[in-house]
Design an enzyme around this catalytic site. Sequence first.
Site, PDB file in Angstrom:
ATOM      1  N   GLY A  13       0.774  -1.450   0.117  1.00 25.76           N
ATOM      2  CA  GLY A  13      -0.173  -0.102  -0.358  1.00 25.76           C
ATOM      3  C   GLY A  13       0.605   1.194   0.165  1.00 25.76           C
ATOM      4  O   GLY A  13       0.738   1.783  -0.282  1.00 25.76           O
ATOM      5  N   LYS A  14       2.208   1.271   0.461  1.00 25.30           N
ATOM      6  CA  LYS A  14       3.002   2.309   0.872  1.00 25.30           C
ATOM      7  C   LYS A  14       3.008   2.819  -0.569  1.00 25.30           C
ATOM      8  O   LYS A  14       3.532   3.598  -0.655  1.00 25.30           O
ATOM      9  CB  LYS A  14       3.987   2.135   1.473  1.00 25.30           C
ATOM     10  CG  LYS A  14       2.948   2.174   3.152  1.00 25.30           C
ATOM     11  CD  LYS A  14       4.288   2.126   4.030  1.00 25.30           C
ATOM     12  CE  LYS A  14       4.227   1.970   5.598  1.00 25.30           C
ATOM     13  NZ  LYS A  14       5.613   1.965   6.727  1.00 25.30           N
ATOM     14  N   ASP A  70       7.663   5.047   8.847  1.00 24.12           N
ATOM     15  CA  ASP A  70       7.209   4.408   9.665  1.00 24.12           C
ATOM     16  C   ASP A  70       5.653   4.878  10.511  1.00 24.12           C
ATOM     17  O   ASP A  70       5.229   6.110  10.669  1.00 24.12           O
ATOM     18  CB  ASP A  70       7.976   4.811  11.302  1.00 24.12           C
ATOM     19  CG  ASP A  70       7.405   3.426  12.164  1.00 24.12           C
ATOM     20  OD1 ASP A  70       7.492   2.238  11.499  1.00 24.12           O
ATOM     21  OD2 ASP A  70       6.664   3.482  13.077  1.00 24.12           O
ATOM     22  N   SER A  71       4.885   4.888  10.288  1.00 25.84           N
ATOM     23  CA  SER A  71       3.188   5.437  10.238  1.00 25.84           C
ATOM     24  C   SER A  71       1.648   5.048  10.587  1.00 25.84           C
ATOM     25  O   SER A  71       2.464   3.720  11.238  1.00 25.84           O
ATOM     26  CB  SER A  71       2.948   5.451   8.817  1.00 25.84           C
ATOM     27  OG  SER A  71       2.969   4.763   7.723  1.00 25.84           O
ATOM     28  N   PHE A 152      -5.597   1.325   1.741  1.00 24.23           N
ATOM     29  CA  PHE A 152      -4.874   0.412   2.628  1.00 24.23           C
ATOM     30  C   PHE A 152      -5.260   0.022   3.768  1.00 24.23           C
ATOM     31  O   PHE A 152      -5.376   1.307   4.671  1.00 24.23           O
ATOM     32  CB  PHE A 152      -3.410  -0.215   2.020  1.00 24.23           C
ATOM     33  CG  PHE A 152      -2.730   0.757   2.657  1.00 24.23           C
ATOM     34  CD1 PHE A 152      -1.636   0.617   4.200  1.00 24.23           C
ATOM     35  CD2 PHE A 152      -2.382   1.506   2.185  1.00 24.23           C
ATOM     36  CE1 PHE A 152      -1.416   1.994   3.919  1.00 24.23           C
ATOM     37  CE2 PHE A 152      -1.246   3.147   2.567  1.00 24.23           C
ATOM     38  CZ  PHE A 152      -0.332   2.706   3.515  1.00 24.23           C
ATOM     39  N   GLY A 153      -4.816  -0.903   4.930  1.00 25.09           N
ATOM     40  CA  GLY A 153      -4.789  -0.062   6.307  1.00 25.09           C
ATOM     41  C   GLY A 153      -6.048   0.215   6.841  1.00 25.09           C
ATOM     42  O   GLY A 153      -7.273  -0.613   6.237  1.00 25.09           O
ATOM     43  N   TYR A 154      -6.174   1.088   7.869  1.00 21.59           N
ATOM     44  CA  TYR A 154      -7.139   1.310   8.356  1.00 21.59           C
ATOM     45  C   TYR A 154      -8.139   2.749   7.716  1.00 21.59           C
ATOM     46  O   TYR A 154      -8.833   3.180   8.156  1.00 21.59           O
ATOM     47  CB  TYR A 154      -7.113   2.061   9.694  1.00 21.59           C
ATOM     48  CG  TYR A 154      -6.421   1.101  10.634  1.00 21.59           C
ATOM     49  CD1 TYR A 154      -6.882   0.710  11.562  1.00 21.59           C
ATOM     50  CD2 TYR A 154      -4.949   0.944  10.537  1.00 21.59           C
ATOM     51  CE1 TYR A 154      -6.238  -0.212  12.656  1.00 21.59           C
ATOM     52  CE2 TYR A 154      -4.346   0.443  11.645  1.00 21.59           C
ATOM     53  CZ  TYR A 154      -5.119  -0.377  12.554  1.00 21.59           C
ATOM     54  OH  TYR A 154      -4.513  -1.251  13.231  1.00 21.59           O
ATOM     55  N   ASP A 155      -7.103   2.900   6.427  1.00 21.10           N
ATOM     56  CA  ASP A 155      -8.577   3.501   5.578  1.00 21.10           C
ATOM     57  C   ASP A 155      -9.435   3.708   5.394  1.00 21.10           C
ATOM     58  O   ASP A 155     -10.468   4.344   5.310  1.00 21.10           O
ATOM     59  CB  ASP A 155      -7.891   3.747   4.086  1.00 21.10           C
ATOM     60  CG  ASP A 155      -6.818   4.661   3.672  1.00 21.10           C
ATOM     61  OD1 ASP A 155      -6.043   5.389   5.218  1.00 21.10           O
ATOM     62  OD2 ASP A 155      -5.576   4.637   3.244  1.00 21.10           O
ATOM     63  N   LYS A 175      -6.283  11.221  -2.443  1.00 16.83           N
ATOM     64  CA  LYS A 175      -5.671  10.785  -1.049  1.00 16.83           C
ATOM     65  C   LYS A 175      -4.459  11.137  -0.940  1.00 16.83           C
ATOM     66  O   LYS A 175      -3.514  11.977  -0.216  1.00 16.83           O
ATOM     67  CB  LYS A 175      -5.838   8.664  -0.617  1.00 16.83           C
ATOM     68  CG  LYS A 175      -5.400   9.591   0.538  1.00 16.83           C
ATOM     69  CD  LYS A 175      -5.415   7.526   1.121  1.00 16.83           C
ATOM     70  CE  LYS A 175      -3.953   7.383   2.528  1.00 16.83           C
ATOM     71  NZ  LYS A 175      -3.611   5.756   2.082  1.00 16.83           N
TER      72      LYS A 175
END
Length: 195
Positions: A13-14, A70-71, A152-155, A175
């Site tokens: 995703g990144k 790092d996020s 992705f992730g928590y989006d 985004k």
Amino acid sequence: MIERLILATHNQGKVREFDKMLAGLAGRIEGAAEHNLPEPEETETTFEGNALLKARAAMTATGLPALSDDSGLTVEALDGAPGIYSARWAGPEKDFDMAMQRIYDELGGDIEGKKAAFVAVLALAFPDGTEQTFEGRVDGTLSWPARGENGFGYDPIFVPDGFDITFAEFDPADKNAMSHRARAVEKLKAYLSNE
Ligand code: ITT
């Protein structure tokens, strides 16, 4: 301009977002897969510490300048959790439905409108020992149930302030124009253009 830059992330995703955002920043941007990069254990207690650790590991393994990220998502009512543990809440299977459900559960179901922020710290490590970090943040609120297929992730549960759709409902280019990662990349570009 940096000739060859290692993008030190294993998160696809990144990678998709960086591909667009870093265009023109380096002669060639090379990924973790090409270099069989190690995935160091994230032993630090801050985004910055873990970002530096990942950039250093990639720079040491390749002898080339490396950029890491790092996020995570910080939820005010959970004292900043999941924060640096955002990836770990998804478990070894990287199950973000489970991670989002955990946020819902830890808030006792009282999730709608709760304040949250996405934070990204990028770290750049050069073979001569020079290191620099860049932070970006976007504030917003949580929404339930999860909505949207992009990102992705928590989006799917994050609504940035000023909008009424989740990051997963945003067009990816939109985004990328205003995300925590984009804001950190702006600072990185300003730093490199002053070098
Ligand atoms: P690398 O360390 O290899 O880069 P990772 O996924 O382990 O990959 P992090 O430790 O930085 O990376 O974890 C950050 C997590 O925070 C990530 O897995 C996402 O779930 C979440 N996250 C970060 N940025 C996000 C974004 O733009 N949208 C949704 N979730 C995001």
